[in-house]
Motif scaffolding. Structure first.
Motif: not given
Length: 74
Positions: A51-74
């Motif tokens: 699934l990751w490889n099917d995503l565009s680079k822009e969406i991959q970056e957006q998801l990585m940014n979301e994951e970074s935000s979530l890990s900061e909350l935890l």
């Protein structure tokens, strides 16, 4: 995603639906362990490879940014 991968994903979702549909399945330690052993390799491969490889680079970056935000909350 290839048709073979789509079929694999469908079968994985069937197994997970079966597992979570009945409370007695996930409360049973033996069934939970067996389901985890059977399903986790497929979950990992679909999440981080297929699934990751099917995503565009822009969406991959957006998801990585979301994951970074979530890990900061935890």
């Amino acid at each position: 995603m290839t048709q073979e991968e789509q079929i694999r994903l469908y079968r994985l979702m069937e197994k997970l639906n079966w597992f979570f549909h009945q409370e007695m399945h996930y409360l049973n330690g033996d069934i939970a362990k067996q389901t985890a052993r059977e399903c986790y390799p497929e979950i990992r491969e679909f999440t981080y490879d297929i699934l990751w490889n099917d995503l565009s680079k822009e969406i991959q970056e957006q998801l990585m940014n979301e994951e970074s935000s979530l890990s900061e909350l935890l």
